[in-house]
Design an enzyme around this catalytic site. Structure first.
Site, PDB file in Angstrom:
ATOM      1  N   ASN A 145      23.493 -50.230  -6.350  1.00 27.70           N
ATOM      2  CA  ASN A 145      24.369 -49.188  -5.765  1.00 27.70           C
ATOM      3  C   ASN A 145      24.038 -47.917  -6.085  1.00 27.70           C
ATOM      4  O   ASN A 145      24.601 -47.447  -7.239  1.00 27.70           O
ATOM      5  CB  ASN A 145      26.053 -49.541  -6.012  1.00 27.70           C
ATOM      6  CG  ASN A 145      26.966 -48.800  -4.981  1.00 27.70           C
ATOM      7  OD1 ASN A 145      26.251 -47.937  -4.486  1.00 27.70           O
ATOM      8  ND2 ASN A 145      27.990 -49.065  -5.056  1.00 27.70           N
ATOM      9  N   ASN A 150      29.185 -44.213  -0.248  1.00 26.37           N
ATOM     10  CA  ASN A 150      29.037 -44.885   1.192  1.00 26.37           C
ATOM     11  C   ASN A 150      29.589 -46.194   0.910  1.00 26.37           C
ATOM     12  O   ASN A 150      29.261 -46.957   1.940  1.00 26.37           O
ATOM     13  CB  ASN A 150      27.771 -44.823   1.743  1.00 26.37           C
ATOM     14  CG  ASN A 150      26.582 -45.427   0.854  1.00 26.37           C
ATOM     15  OD1 ASN A 150      27.209 -46.353   0.076  1.00 26.37           O
ATOM     16  ND2 ASN A 150      25.279 -45.220   0.839  1.00 26.37           N
ATOM     17  N   ASP A 151      30.017 -46.727   0.238  1.00 26.36           N
ATOM     18  CA  ASP A 151      30.513 -48.180  -0.064  1.00 26.36           C
ATOM     19  C   ASP A 151      31.550 -48.543   0.991  1.00 26.36           C
ATOM     20  O   ASP A 151      31.639 -49.923   1.582  1.00 26.36           O
ATOM     21  CB  ASP A 151      31.083 -48.337  -1.279  1.00 26.36           C
ATOM     22  CG  ASP A 151      30.293 -48.230  -2.598  1.00 26.36           C
ATOM     23  OD1 ASP A 151      28.857 -48.350  -2.082  1.00 26.36           O
ATOM     24  OD2 ASP A 151      30.579 -48.661  -3.546  1.00 26.36           O
ATOM     25  N   GLY A 170      28.359 -53.148  -2.129  1.00 28.64           N
ATOM     26  CA  GLY A 170      27.984 -51.691  -2.303  1.00 28.64           C
ATOM     27  C   GLY A 170      26.563 -51.285  -2.537  1.00 28.64           C
ATOM     28  O   GLY A 170      26.145 -50.159  -2.699  1.00 28.64           O
ATOM     29  N   ASP A 172      22.918 -50.571  -2.059  1.00 27.93           N
ATOM     30  CA  ASP A 172      22.362 -49.651  -0.652  1.00 27.93           C
ATOM     31  C   ASP A 172      20.938 -49.208  -0.622  1.00 27.93           C
ATOM     32  O   ASP A 172      20.175 -49.761  -1.644  1.00 27.93           O
ATOM     33  CB  ASP A 172      23.136 -48.437  -0.385  1.00 27.93           C
ATOM     34  CG  ASP A 172      23.455 -47.561  -1.717  1.00 27.93           C
ATOM     35  OD1 ASP A 172      22.322 -47.725  -2.737  1.00 27.93           O
ATOM     36  OD2 ASP A 172      24.570 -46.855  -1.907  1.00 27.93           O
ATOM     37  N   ASP A 337      13.744 -63.887  11.542  1.00 28.74           N
ATOM     38  CA  ASP A 337      14.775 -64.828  11.310  1.00 28.74           C
ATOM     39  C   ASP A 337      14.672 -65.938  12.730  1.00 28.74           C
ATOM     40  O   ASP A 337      14.554 -65.661  13.646  1.00 28.74           O
ATOM     41  CB  ASP A 337      16.137 -64.272  11.215  1.00 28.74           C
ATOM     42  CG  ASP A 337      17.359 -65.072  10.824  1.00 28.74           C
ATOM     43  OD1 ASP A 337      17.308 -65.710   9.643  1.00 28.74           O
ATOM     44  OD2 ASP A 337      18.227 -65.252  11.421  1.00 28.74           O
ATOM     45  N   GLU A 366      10.480 -67.459  10.132  1.00 27.38           N
ATOM     46  CA  GLU A 366      11.048 -68.637   9.439  1.00 27.38           C
ATOM     47  C   GLU A 366      11.236 -69.735  10.457  1.00 27.38           C
ATOM     48  O   GLU A 366      11.733 -69.805  11.435  1.00 27.38           O
ATOM     49  CB  GLU A 366      12.530 -68.164   9.331  1.00 27.38           C
ATOM     50  CG  GLU A 366      13.407 -69.065   8.585  1.00 27.38           C
ATOM     51  CD  GLU A 366      14.874 -68.913   8.496  1.00 27.38           C
ATOM     52  OE1 GLU A 366      15.605 -69.429   7.648  1.00 27.38           O
ATOM     53  OE2 GLU A 366      15.325 -68.332   9.412  1.00 27.38           O
TER      54      GLU A 366
END
Length: 626
Positions: A145, A150-151, A170, A172, A337, A366
């Site tokens: 974090n 910006n959490d 949190g 980032d 993905d 994947e």
């Protein structure tokens, strides 16, 4: 009041009214267009056709034109009057500002400016990740974090609560940037982060795979500019940025899902139907049509609407979004993905469009399957898919069968016909099925699997064997964050337990494993070994691209060589609990004239003339000396 003063006051009032009217019309015009995607584009692309999606209340009632003599190839309107798709030809159009005019009854109702920007020099020829790299996978919410402010952003629903295992914690982009020196010391050369685009689910949004805006970095991670800054900082260290791209689905909170351009933008049955997850139906010549449809078109989970790549508008949207991120963020690769759940014709077109634009751009898909032939089917120019005249154009797939062997083999002390190092050996006997074994992503674990150190109860010797194998066999090794300091986690307790916070990533953490001084003795043992191994690998071309020759395991000892015309590396893995002595004459075809070798892990000289002895559950990585 005199007549002159009255006239002056009248003029002032009239001017004020005109200004108010102009401002009102200006605001109204801007309000007509709520979204434009892509938000801007680039001049000089290989494919000059650009399809711009304009979104706003009833904008389809307007005619559309564009400035600068730019040809309009097509204007497509759908059953939803809030969308207009405009295709223009940008060939020979320089970087400039275009103006789109929206007119009704031959009168301009409003306009929209649109930028064609200058590309970076040699953008199309950008190099990507390959077997010379070590890729490091992080979940950004759980890594570090760097910006606590910006959490809990106002624009998104879920706020930070580190006490909730499945909550936002949190981590980032600033946290990643702050710890790039740590990654560099570890030997990382490519960084794969799970999705960073906005995921506005009310709960459990930290993983990022239910995206709600694919042109915007989630504000809890930072901004688009922060993502570009991450790319720039990585390149200063000769490291690469790999974006986790999701073609199969979005999240149910995606703004477009709430007002679909077309009914068939997502797969409808009508309504919801879940995938059967049987990816074999994509190539099974005996499969029923309904089973094949339910695999491809069924939703992964109820909160992830399944995108319909057979709809040309959807497919083109996904192609352009991917290319936009490559150009904007100066990306070095994609990990895709759930690749094998997509419409296989559509995803092949998506992949080919990107690699046509960037011939050296690597994309790893994947393909979570447990058979080499089935995984090979999805790799570009596969000899398996050629039987059905299919080509995915996907350069790389993930080596899940090797991962399967990693999960159990180091607990199998006593070799048998099927157990012990023969599992690893047998994995490589099927390499003939692949079009390019150097371009397989190899891994002991990732964010969806059991944690290696949990499975092996933090047995450091077993970790050493696994990482040595990962670092020295063919393919692109991928390390999952925290393994290098002994992090564990029980998948049986849920995904959050295998995605724990990296110690030291948050203010107030008592243990800071990012720094040498802050690591515990156990963390130091893991980190120092991993760093030494992958720093060595970083400069050894023979391990990157050399031929592999391996020998049938005997007494649970597996020996193989990576070699080219200039050098050779001999790897010895003793998976037995007991010390073993190996006669070297059996390996003469690779040892050749070498009498000694240097063990890169201990620095010791090893005599190759007769026999080699090594402890139980131990490894040797030997550089042969001439």
């Amino acid at each position: 009041m005199t007549i002159q003063k009255q006239l002056s006051k009248t003029r002032t009032n009239l001017l004020h009214q005109i200004i108010v009217l102009v401002l009102f019309l200006s605001v109204s015009a801007n309000a007509q267009i709520q979204r434009t995607e892509p938000p801007f584009w680039y001049a000089g692309m290989h494919n000059p056709e650009l399809q711009i999606m304009f979104y706003g209340k009833n904008i389809a009632q307007n005619d559309v034109s564009v400035s600068n003599n730019v040809p309009i190839k097509n204007i497509q309107k759908t059953e939803n009057p809030n969308y207009v798709f405009v295709t223009i030809d940008t060939k020979n159009i320089p970087a400039s500002e275009l103006v789109f005019s929206f007119s009704k009854n031959k009168k301009v109702a409003f306009t929209k400016k649109y930028a064609l920007k200058q590309r970076r020099e040699n953008s199309a020829l950008r190099r990507s990740f390959d077997a010379s790299d070590m890729m490091y996978l992080i979940m950004p919410d759980r890594f570090a974090n760097g910006n606590p402010k910006n959490d809990s952003e106002k624009s998104v629903t879920e706020k930070a609560n580190r006490q909730l295992p499945n909550g936002r914690h949190g981590g980032d982009i600033d946290g990643i940037i702050n710890n790039l020196d740590y990654l560099e010391k570890l030997g990382v050369t490519a960084l794969w982060s799970t999705p960073l685009c906005e995921d506005n689910d009310a709960v459990n949004s930290y993983h990022g795979y239910a995206q709600s805006d694919v042109y915007k970095i989630d504000p809890r991670y930072g901004t688009n500019e922060d993502y570009l800054r991450l790319s720039t900082e990585l390149k200063k260290r000769n490291m690469k940025l790999v974006k986790d791209y999701v073609t199969n689905h979005w999240g149910a909170e995606h703004w477009m899902y709430k007002d679909l351009p077309t009914y068939d933008w997502v797969h409808q049955f009508p309504g919801y139907s879940q995938s059967n997850y049987r990816m074999t139906t994509q190539f099974d010549s005996n499969a029923s049509a309904i089973d094949t449809k339910n695999c491809m078109d069924g939703w992964f989970v109820p909160s992830m609407p399944d995108l319909n790549q057979s709809n040309p508008l959807v497919l083109n949207y996904l192609i352009q979004n991917a290319i936009w991120w490559i150009e904007y963020a100066d990306l070095d690769g994609f990990r895709v993905d759930t690749y094998s759940y997509n419409d296989k014709v559509g995803i092949a077109k998506w992949t080919k469009a990107i690699t046509d634009e960037y011939p050296y751009f690597n994309i790893v898909g994947e393909v979570w399957m447990h058979d080499q032939a089935q995984m090979s089917y999805w790799q570009k120019d596969s000899p398996i898919s050629a039987i059905q005249s299919y080509n995915s154009y996907l350069p790389s797939v993930m080596d899940f069968t090797l991962h399967d062997a990693f999960g159990s083999v180091f607990n199998e002390d006593n070799a048998s016909w099927n157990d012990g190092m023969i599992k690893v050996y047998d994995n490589f006997t099927n390499d003939f099925l692949y079009a390019n074994t150097n371009n397989l992503l190899t891994f002991a674990e990732n964010h969806d699997t059991g944690r290696f150190n949990q499975n092996y109860k933090n047995d450091f010797k077993k970790y050493q064997m696994a990482m040595t194998l990962l670092a020295t066999v063919r393919g692109i090794p991928q390390l999952y964050y925290g393994s290098e300091i002994g992090m564990a986690g029980d998948k049986g307790k849920g995904d959050a337990d295998i995605r724990q916070d990296f110690p030291g990533g948050w203010q107030g953490d008592q243990n800071n494993a990012f720094s040498k001084e802050g690591r515990t003795k156990q963390q130091s043992n893991y980190f120092d070994f991993t760093s030494k191994l992958f720093q060595w690998r970083k400069t050894n071309e023979v391990v990157h691209f050399g031929k592999m020759t391996h020998y049938l395991p005997e007494n649970n000892v597996y020996i193989y060589f990576r070699h080219n015309d200039k050098q050779a590396v001999m790897v010895v893995i003793n998976n037995s609990a007991e010390a073993k002595t190996i006669k070297t004459n059996r390996f003469q075809e690779n040892i050749k004239d070498s009498k000694t070798a240097k063990d890169i892990l201990s620095g010791k000289a090893i005599d190759l003339t007769s026999e080699i002895t090594l402890d139980g559950k131990s490894v040797l990585v030997l550089e042969l000396e001439k």
